[in-house]
Motif scaffolding. Sequence first.
Motif, PDB file in Angstrom:
ATOM      1  N   GLU A   1     -91.936 -72.427 -69.376  1.00  0.00           N
ATOM      2  CA  GLU A   1     -91.933 -71.769 -68.047  1.00  0.00           C
ATOM      3  C   GLU A   1     -91.071 -70.404 -68.066  1.00  0.00           C
ATOM      4  OE1 GLU A   1     -92.461 -75.391 -64.864  1.00  0.00           O
ATOM      5  OE2 GLU A   1     -90.395 -74.988 -65.736  1.00  0.00           O
ATOM      6  N   GLN A   2     -91.027 -69.933 -69.086  1.00  0.00           N
ATOM      7  CA  GLN A   2     -90.133 -68.596 -69.466  1.00  0.00           C
ATOM      8  C   GLN A   2     -88.891 -68.624 -69.016  1.00  0.00           C
ATOM      9  OE1 GLN A   2     -93.034 -65.919 -67.473  1.00  0.00           O
ATOM     10  NE2 GLN A   2     -94.136 -65.628 -69.644  1.00  0.00           N
ATOM     11  N   GLY A   3     -88.299 -69.804 -68.828  1.00  0.00           N
ATOM     12  CA  GLY A   3     -86.777 -69.945 -68.466  1.00  0.00           C
ATOM     13  C   GLY A   3     -86.695 -69.693 -66.888  1.00  0.00           C
ATOM     14  N   PRO A   4     -85.457 -69.113 -66.553  1.00  0.00           N
ATOM     15  CA  PRO A   4     -84.331 -68.620 -67.263  1.00  0.00           C
ATOM     16  C   PRO A   4     -83.334 -69.566 -68.140  1.00  0.00           C
ATOM     17  CG  PRO A   4     -83.732 -68.417 -65.060  1.00  0.00           C
ATOM     18  CD  PRO A   4     -85.056 -69.077 -65.110  1.00  0.00           C
ATOM     19  N   PHE A   5     -83.553 -70.973 -67.694  1.00  0.00           N
ATOM     20  CA  PHE A   5     -82.696 -71.984 -68.258  1.00  0.00           C
ATOM     21  C   PHE A   5     -83.142 -72.426 -69.689  1.00  0.00           C
ATOM     22  CE2 PHE A   5     -82.117 -71.719 -63.612  1.00  0.00           C
ATOM     23  CZ  PHE A   5     -80.751 -71.581 -63.426  1.00  0.00           C
ATOM     24  N   LEU A   6     -82.389 -73.105 -70.160  1.00  0.00           N
ATOM     25  CA  LEU A   6     -82.599 -73.586 -71.497  1.00  0.00           C
ATOM     26  C   LEU A   6     -83.765 -74.878 -71.515  1.00  0.00           C
ATOM     27  CD1 LEU A   6     -79.245 -74.145 -73.153  1.00  0.00           C
ATOM     28  CD2 LEU A   6     -80.759 -72.725 -74.187  1.00  0.00           C
ATOM     29  N   CYS A   7     -83.919 -75.583 -70.334  1.00  0.00           N
ATOM     30  CA  CYS A   7     -85.123 -76.541 -70.316  1.00  0.00           C
ATOM     31  C   CYS A   7     -86.291 -75.979 -69.564  1.00  0.00           C
ATOM     32  CB  CYS A   7     -84.503 -77.536 -69.798  1.00  0.00           C
ATOM     33  SG  CYS A   7     -83.220 -78.256 -71.082  1.00  0.00           S
ATOM     34  N   GLY A   8     -86.106 -74.941 -69.108  1.00  0.00           N
ATOM     35  CA  GLY A   8     -87.260 -74.300 -68.039  1.00  0.00           C
ATOM     36  C   GLY A   8     -86.943 -73.343 -67.124  1.00  0.00           C
ATOM     37  N   SER A   9     -87.563 -73.337 -65.913  1.00  0.00           N
ATOM     38  CA  SER A   9     -87.296 -72.485 -64.771  1.00  0.00           C
ATOM     39  C   SER A   9     -86.192 -72.844 -63.870  1.00  0.00           C
ATOM     40  CB  SER A   9     -88.764 -72.584 -64.105  1.00  0.00           C
ATOM     41  OG  SER A   9     -89.171 -73.566 -63.434  1.00  0.00           O
TER      42      SER A   9
END
Length: 275
Positions: A206-214
């Motif tokens: 989901e293009q981040g911004p976190f390591l596992c997703g949004s």
Amino acid sequence: MSANRGAKIVLHWLEKSRAQRIMWLMEELNLSYNIKTYKRGPNGVAPPELKQIHPLGKSPIVSVQPPDASQPMVLVESAPILEYFLDHFGGANARLVPQRYQPGREGQLGGETESWMRYRYYMHYAEGSLMSPIQVQLIMNGISQLFLVLYVWLMADRTAVKNAPVPFFIKPVTGFITGKVSAEFLDQELRTHFRFLEGQLASAPEQGPFLCGSHLTAADIQMSIPVIAALNLAIIPRKEYPRLDAYAGEIQNSQGYRRAVEKVEKIEGKPFVPI
């Protein structure tokens, strides 16, 4: 029923420890908890009172007493504590754990989502692989400073600590310990890790911004200490890792993170420094 499900929770807080992550998770889960504080001894080790709670005397330690139990359970190590709390107190905050399986592939080998696989990995990578070279670098930095202070003390000029040159008879030792080891192993090791993380953020679901997703997960909470420490203590240059720098900013903007830091600073009476 309250978020605690009737349980009494005590966080055994050792100063200058990584227990802040546990506090942050409990803030995210809206748990009520008590904090029992412990001071380190003159040599930096934990007090013997902490070993009365758990034989290793390490922090974080959490005591959890279920409503139907006469004695509390004692939980240790950051990742197991985080995972246990999410298992039993996650509730409406299940967002902190990504969806495990792809639709229609529940329980199948290889049916896990990329977000969940990352989550499981980073929960253990933070302490299992990443924190070790950071700690060694901090130790090397400390050794270099120790030799410098020793030299100034020998010269009886304690006002010159900040700017004193390393003398010729100490320089080979400091050069070997803090130069050769750092340049040939630590620098490359750290760059390998942080280039990897920069790439992981670039390819996050989901293009981040976190390591596992949004959105924030417990894996980000677990990763916060090594990432923020490495950036704040200049172990790695921010300009070389713009995504990681932005990620650290996202983490520190979390309301749960801020509430935990405020409590830490109130307990210790000084600014919080992840280490």
